[in-house]
Design a protein around this motif. Sequence first.
Motif, short mmCIF file in Angstrom:
data_model
loop_
_atom_site.label_atom_id
_atom_site.label_comp_id
_atom_site.label_asym_id
_atom_site.label_seq_id
_atom_site.Cartn_x
_atom_site.Cartn_y
_atom_site.Cartn_z
N GLU A 1 2.45 -4.54 -9.32
CA GLU A 1 2.19 -5.98 -9.21
C GLU A 1 0.91 -6.32 -9.97
N ALA B 1 4.27 -1.43 -3.62
CA ALA B 1 4.03 -2.41 -4.68
C ALA B 1 2.54 -2.63 -4.91
N ARG C 1 10.05 0.05 -0.99
CA ARG C 1 9.20 0.06 -2.18
C ARG C 1 7.74 0.08 -1.80
N TYR D 1 1.82 -13.99 -5.81
CA TYR D 1 2.53 -12.93 -5.09
C TYR D 1 3.81 -13.39 -4.40
N TYR E 1 -0.09 -10.02 5.45
CA TYR E 1 0.93 -10.95 4.94
C TYR E 1 1.67 -11.69 6.05
N1 GLU Z 1 0.66 -6.09 -4.45
C1 GLU Z 1 0.63 -6.29 -3.04
C2 GLU Z 1 -0.55 -5.56 -2.47
O1 GLU Z 1 -1.04 -4.63 -3.09
C3 GLU Z 1 1.92 -5.76 -2.46
C4 GLU Z 1 2.32 -6.31 -1.18
C5 GLU Z 1 3.74 -5.90 -0.85
O2 GLU Z 1 3.97 -4.72 -0.62
O3 GLU Z 1 4.60 -6.76 -0.84
O4 GLU Z 1 -1.02 -5.90 -1.41
#
Ligand code: GLU
Length: 538
Positions: A74, A40, A38, A230, A252
């Motif tokens: 998101e 996001a 995915r 998140y 992350y």
């Molecule tokens: N919304 C998060 C971002 O833009 C997504 C991170 C993910 O892919 O889990 O950094």
Amino acid sequence: MNYKELADLLYPHITKTIEDYEKMYPERDLKEGQMVTRFAPSPTGRVHMGNLYASFFPQMFARNTDGIFILRIEDTDQKRAIENGVELILDDLHDYGYKIDEDPIKGGAYGPYIQSERKEIYETFAKHLVSIGRAYPCFCSEDDLTHMREVQEARKDRIGYYGHYAKCRNLTIEEVKEHLDKGDKFVIRLKSMGDFNKRMSFTDLIKGTIELPENDLDQVLIKSDGIPPYAFAHVVDDHLMRVTHVTRDDSYISSVPYHFELWDAFGFKKPLFAHLLPLCKKDNGNIRKISKRKDPEAAISFYHENGYPKEAIKLYLATLLNSNFEEWYLQNPGSSYLDFTFRFDKMSTSWALFDLDKLISISKEYISKLKAEEVYNYTLKYAEEFDKEFYDLLTKYKDYSINVLNIEREVERPRKDIENFKAVRREIEYMYDELFNPTYEKKDFYDKNMLIDYIDNVYDENDDKQTWFDKIKEMCPKYGFCTDNKEYKANPDKYKGNTASACEALRVAVTGRVMSPDLYEILKLLGKTRIKERIEKF
Ligand code: GLU
Ligand code: ZN
């Protein structure tokens, strides 16, 4: 403590259970090797280079394995969301030919694909953790938390809500009821079982084994407005969407211990993780993330406005993503990036430096291999939007234009002077009388008499290339040009120039330029009358 009672107290309106959702979103029926990936993003604006890069490889992995690529929006940070954000992202990704199997507009069996529409799901999952004693309500006010931080600073303790600082861990059910009766706001926190002095390790698909301290912070799962940050949202979503490979930004990584504790608290099977360094740029000797604000080449509108072929951009991204791609591409002429199998272990573990010059050279190479008619069609489409004058000429002289574009094309060493469809005009405009406005730099050996003699008495449109060239050579001595290069080098002062100089004069007269593709072909396409007109103007 009766956790079940506590859960019902906090979420009386939630009647579904996580088992209900397990049934609603059953495990996917995947064949061996099929990946569910995915992208996001937050809906904060148009797709930019960094997004295109980050979404390229999950999309390719799904494609390579006949799997599923999901676009999940998101938008839990509503402040940053813009109107039409979802449509803009989808338009841009579709424009680049990305194949998206499930998304907020098209839907799919694992939706909704917008986090703001999944509130009830998050609450159900939070309620579950409360009911098994792994989460609890925290009624601390901003002031309480500030005070806690001050105490921690004074004692030189680690900052955060953990251990004995996590005072709401021990609220009795009566105390919770009291707070609720007063209408006090609360957040839901994880009851962490981690030990900061112990280490956990996990395998990242790109970086390999990574070791980090365990998480022991009682982090917030649901904020007081009911929205999950998140970490909690992605665990619930990636689990229920049955994602097999989570690909996301390198930033992350440090949160993985916390994320894994959440996965384990639920008892869910974890997907595999790949953390990718973002697209970067060298800036004054420093390396920094490519930025929408600072770098014009980060916006995809830049490529649209300059008519870069999207295929070339994807070839460039593929080159950045897999270290063996470029070599493979060179060895497999005529193939597309779609034929290449991308692999995690060929992903770069260092910074991917965005280099516009490299992109340009890939684009030149790509355009050099297109057929004249393809270049014509792309250029026409570009000109229709950005260059009406050229568009009209291309339309008016369609076959002629295709022939012009065919010069030094579909040959072993094709011309590589065109980096985008905007540049087509720059490279061929002298072939249109309407655009032919040369300013010549006069040189002594530009002998107009010779050129007139040439067009009146020598040039024959029916000559083949060799004969054409031999005839130019033949008339050279009469006008003081030397046809023997050795002799010319030895005594340059005795001559006006050599055969190349004679050709240069002709070239400049008909194209206005010192350099051009094959002069023989140019002359043929211009035709005798137009050559003569141009020589007379010279
Ligand atoms: N919304 C998060 C971002 O833009 C997504 C991170 C993910 O892919 O889990 O950094
Ligand atoms: Zn608290």
